[in-house]
Design a protein around this motif. Structure first.
Motif, mmCIF file in Angstrom:
data_model
loop_
_atom_site.group_PDB
_atom_site.id
_atom_site.type_symbol
_atom_site.label_atom_id
_atom_site.label_comp_id
_atom_site.label_asym_id
_atom_site.label_seq_id
_atom_site.Cartn_x
_atom_site.Cartn_y
_atom_site.Cartn_z
ATOM 1 N N ARG A 229 -8.604 7.273 17.888
ATOM 2 C CA ARG A 229 -9.047 7.243 16.486
ATOM 3 C C ARG A 229 -9.722 8.563 16.117
ATOM 4 O O ARG A 229 -9.482 9.116 15.054
ATOM 5 C CB ARG A 229 -10.007 6.076 16.217
ATOM 6 C CG ARG A 229 -9.409 4.703 16.384
ATOM 7 C CD ARG A 229 -10.191 3.634 15.616
ATOM 8 N NE ARG A 229 -9.974 3.736 14.186
ATOM 9 C CZ ARG A 229 -8.924 3.252 13.552
ATOM 10 N NH1 ARG A 229 -7.986 2.597 14.189
ATOM 11 N NH2 ARG A 229 -8.795 3.421 12.246
ATOM 12 N N ARG B 167 -11.742 -5.146 15.410
ATOM 13 C CA ARG B 167 -11.908 -4.104 16.448
ATOM 14 C C ARG B 167 -13.303 -3.478 16.300
ATOM 15 O O ARG B 167 -13.875 -3.432 15.190
ATOM 16 C CB ARG B 167 -10.800 -3.053 16.348
ATOM 17 C CG ARG B 167 -10.888 -2.223 15.112
ATOM 18 C CD ARG B 167 -9.845 -1.125 15.071
ATOM 19 N NE ARG B 167 -9.951 -0.468 13.792
ATOM 20 C CZ ARG B 167 -8.947 -0.213 12.972
ATOM 21 N NH1 ARG B 167 -7.726 -0.554 13.288
ATOM 22 N NH2 ARG B 167 -9.155 0.399 11.829
ATOM 23 N N LYS C 177 0.824 -1.233 0.000
ATOM 24 C CA LYS C 177 0.000 0.000 0.000
ATOM 25 C C LYS C 177 0.850 1.271 0.000
ATOM 26 O O LYS C 177 0.609 2.170 -0.784
ATOM 27 C CB LYS C 177 -0.870 0.039 1.263
ATOM 28 C CG LYS C 177 -2.237 -0.517 1.098
ATOM 29 C CD LYS C 177 -3.173 -0.143 2.233
ATOM 30 C CE LYS C 177 -2.563 -0.031 3.593
ATOM 31 N NZ LYS C 177 -2.410 -1.253 4.353
ATOM 32 N N GLY D 261 -4.577 3.716 4.343
ATOM 33 C CA GLY D 261 -4.753 3.258 5.714
ATOM 34 C C GLY D 261 -5.637 2.047 5.844
ATOM 35 O O GLY D 261 -5.555 1.112 5.037
HETATM 36 O O1 DC Z 1 0.024 0.661 7.523
HETATM 37 P P1 DC Z 1 0.796 0.412 8.812
HETATM 38 O O2 DC Z 1 1.265 -0.995 8.986
HETATM 39 O O3 DC Z 1 1.879 1.400 9.034
HETATM 40 O O4 DC Z 1 -0.313 0.679 9.958
HETATM 41 C C1 DC Z 1 -0.017 0.469 11.311
HETATM 42 C C2 DC Z 1 -1.261 0.137 12.100
HETATM 43 O O5 DC Z 1 -2.060 1.309 12.239
HETATM 44 C C3 DC Z 1 -2.169 -0.941 11.555
HETATM 45 O O6 DC Z 1 -1.900 -2.188 12.123
HETATM 46 C C4 DC Z 1 -3.548 -0.495 11.965
HETATM 47 C C5 DC Z 1 -3.434 0.965 12.240
HETATM 48 N N1 DC Z 1 -4.120 1.829 11.282
HETATM 49 C C6 DC Z 1 -5.467 2.064 11.486
HETATM 50 O O7 DC Z 1 -6.057 1.512 12.407
HETATM 51 N N2 DC Z 1 -6.132 2.930 10.676
HETATM 52 C C7 DC Z 1 -5.488 3.531 9.659
HETATM 53 N N3 DC Z 1 -6.161 4.387 8.875
HETATM 54 C C8 DC Z 1 -4.115 3.266 9.425
HETATM 55 C C9 DC Z 1 -3.461 2.389 10.244
#
Ligand code: DC
Length: 224
Positions: A109, A187, A17, A129
């Protein structure tokens, strides 16, 4: 010329991504927002301040002390926490292992979603994300959901991570991805979901350049 749109990209961990979104933004001359980096930055803040994912009150109280910015360093976008460059710290195993737990906190969040919405005010942005197509920008002109099978994702992450951490094993990486998939999809607040009108892109057999091309073709078709 493609202008005045938001491109929202959601998907599983480890399907390319970030690289795809970054290249797409560069190609279109759009801004780029890595929302995962923001979740990683706040996770680092709480870990450094000995606050646990379950400590709702402490988390809520501490949010006012958190400032997150993105700045360019040697041509690369870095994330800054309270004016400190934490780009490499947020990719550590410790942060990777804790970020999903903190990400399920609703106060946190809400705090980050508001910041992310503000980044989209002037459009011409690629945002990636886990809830971007469903919660942050449900009206985005372009929505993409990226996925790939778990072995491919783990192999890619492992190859990436072993450069920085030679101790890491393939089974550590697959365990972390499996755990994060479950935590992100189950979640209560804003689980990872596929938006109804998203373009689903399975990257299991694709190179990064092919992933970018497929999204560009999708955008062109949509606006032709
Ligand atoms: O894309 P990443 O692996 O860097 O994201 C890290 C964590 O952040 C992922 O396990 C879930 C959370 N996340 C989220 O809950 N909502 C988002 N929009 C982006 C990431």
């Amino acid at each position: 010329m493609i202008r005045d749109i938001i491109i929202a990209i959601d998907g599983h961990s480890g399907c390319g991504k970030s690289t795809t979104s970054r290249l797409l933004a560069k190609y279109l001359n759009f801004k780029y927002l890595d929302s995962g980096a923001m979740y990683r930055a706040v996770t680092l803040f709480f870990m450094n301040n000995n606050i646990l994912p379950s400590q709702d009150i402490e988390i809520n109280n501490a949010l006012k002390d958190i400032q997150i910015d993105f700045k360019y360093v040697d041509g690369e976008q870095h994330v800054f926490l309270n004016n400190n460059d934490i780009e490499s710290d947020i990719r550590s195993d410790d942060v990777s292992n804790n970020v999903s737990l903190f990400s399920s906190n609703s106060f946190l969040r809400k705090f980050l979603v508001n910041k992310q919405k503000a980044f989209g005010n002037n459009k011409d942005i690629v945002v990636e994300g886990r809830d971007i197509t469903t919660v942050v920008f449900p009206d985005a002109e372009i929505k993409v959901f990226m996925t790939a099978n778990i072995e491919v994702r783990a192999k890619r992450r492992f190859n990436e991570m072993k450069i920085k951490n030679p101790e890491i094993t393939y089974s550590d990486v697959i365990d972390n991805l499996e755990k994060r998939d479950v935590q992100d999809s189950t979640r209560k607040d804003s689980p990872l979901m596929i938006a109804n009108d998203a373009f689903i892109l399975d990257t299991s057999d694709l190179e990064i350049s092919e992933q970018v091309d497929k999204i560009i073709n999708f955008i062109k078709k949509k606006f032709s």
